[in-house]
Design an enzyme around this catalytic site. Structure first.
Site, short mmCIF file in Angstrom:
data_model
loop_
_atom_site.label_atom_id
_atom_site.label_comp_id
_atom_site.label_asym_id
_atom_site.label_seq_id
_atom_site.Cartn_x
_atom_site.Cartn_y
_atom_site.Cartn_z
N SER A 178 0.84 -1.20 0.00
CA SER A 178 0.00 0.00 0.00
C SER A 178 0.88 1.25 0.00
O SER A 178 1.68 1.43 -0.91
CB SER A 178 -0.96 -0.05 1.20
OG SER A 178 -1.91 0.97 1.15
N ASP A 275 -12.49 0.30 -0.01
CA ASP A 275 -11.66 -0.74 -0.62
C ASP A 275 -11.73 -0.65 -2.14
O ASP A 275 -10.72 -0.76 -2.84
CB ASP A 275 -12.13 -2.12 -0.15
CG ASP A 275 -11.33 -3.27 -0.77
OD1 ASP A 275 -10.16 -3.44 -0.38
OD2 ASP A 275 -11.87 -3.98 -1.63
N HIS A 309 -7.83 -4.56 -1.61
CA HIS A 309 -6.62 -3.96 -1.06
C HIS A 309 -6.13 -4.77 0.12
O HIS A 309 -6.33 -4.43 1.29
CB HIS A 309 -6.92 -2.52 -0.65
CG HIS A 309 -5.69 -1.68 -0.48
ND1 HIS A 309 -4.84 -1.38 -1.52
CD2 HIS A 309 -5.16 -1.10 0.63
CE1 HIS A 309 -3.84 -0.62 -1.07
NE2 HIS A 309 -4.02 -0.45 0.23
#
Length: 330
Positions: A178, A275, A309
């Site tokens: 991320s 998400d 994610h």
């Protein structure tokens, strides 16, 4: 091993009261350290807390002028570290969120100790702030938050000075999830002589696409969770030179000669709006980056898998095999 749901709910909830609509979420010093010698101060870092009892996982907390509080790092040694050999190093960068820090990859859901068991590599997992974006920000109202300076100018030489590493390009890799995936891509391009392998697991690769959505999110999340109203890239007007300097897709030639690994999800949860927005933007940016790497004739490995994610431990295991193949052997 099942994929780890270090999910958007847990990893990118940095913004506190921020609306979910904003979400996106060369050779040098040769180390002389031995397993028996305690790590010391240096390179702008003063060790204020430590735990070196575990045979593999070492913990340190530092005082540094680069950061307005005392950041920490976990250093995971290989099983055979006591044999006196030098080892390559993987810098592993965590994602954004109020619950995310240097311990993120040591949680049971990831279990970095098990993933690296028997593998000849030192894994360095530093603090990067809940929304530090692996940057020295344009403006902070909460004291210094110069994460890039801390990692590149202080921590990297400190690791080489205190552990038996290969302190060279072919001895280092950088990877992250991320926000940390963005940080890995950024560091590999901005500091091209430091890392021979770079991996981005659901990390943004493009700051300017879709009217700069990732840049806006970096500013919003950092203002809320990191900089007390300050910003990474500047508001209301960006520091355009800073954005360009950090933007992976604007520095494709810098990845030539490096191993590049990309991973993203293709089917984020449509009910979880955060998400969906996060991984949709990540996927689009990684595809843009892939196209530019292809056009430049730069080899890379890219994976798109169902899901949103999340950190995919199976893909990380595959990535780790490639990292070790690329780096110098003990």
């Amino acid at each position: 091993m099942s994929q780890s749901y270090m999910s958007r709910r847990r990893v990118l909830k940095a913004a506190g009261g921020v609306s979910a609509a904003a979400v996106l979420g060369g050779s040098g010093l040769l180390a002389s350290a031995t397993a028996a010698r305690a790590a010391g101060d240096g390179f702008g870092l003063r060790v204020v807390e430590r735990d070196e009892k575990d045979p593999r996982m070492k913990y340190y907390r530092f005082a540094t002028e680069a950061i307005g509080w005392n950041p920490a790092v976990n250093v995971l040694l290989p099983d055979g570290y006591a044999d006196g050999r030098r080892y390559p190093v993987l810098y592993l960068l965590h994602g954004g969120g109020l619950g995310q820090d240097f311990r993120s990859f040591d949680y049971e859901s990831v279990n970095i100790r098990a993933l690296t068991a028997g593998r000849p590599v030192i894994v360095v997992m530093p603090d990067g702030g809940p929304a530090g974006w692996y940057c020295d920000p344009v403006h902070s109202n909460s004291g210094p938050r110069n994460w890039e300076t801390f990692h590149i100018e202080q921590l990297l030489p400190w690791i080489d000075g205190n552990f038996r590493t290969y302190a060279e390009f072919d001895g280092r890799a950088v990877a992250g999830f991320s926000m940390g995936g963005f940080g890995a891509l950024k560091y590999a391009a901005k500091h091209p002589g430091h890392f021979a392998s770079v991996s981005s697991h659901s990390g943004p690769a493009s700051l300017r696409r879709d009217a700069g959505l990732v840049t806006h999110w970096a500013n919003v999340s950092s203002a809320a969770a990191e900089l007390a109203g300050g910003s990474v890239y500047g508001v209301p007007r960006w520091n355009e030179a800073r954005v360009s300097a950090d933007n992976p897709v604007e520095h494709v030639p810098a990845y030539r000669g490096k191993r590049v690994f990309l991973a993203a999800g293709t089917s984020p949860d449509p009910v979880d709006w955060a998400d969906w927005v996060t991984e949709t933007q990540v996927l689009a940016g990684q595809r843009e980056f892939h196209d530019r790497l292809d056009a430049a004739g730069i080899p890379h490995e890219r994976h798109e898998e169902p899901g949103g994610h999340v950190f995919r431990t199976k893909l990380f295991g595959r990535d780790l095999d490639g990292i070790l193949d690329r780096l110098r052997k003990p």
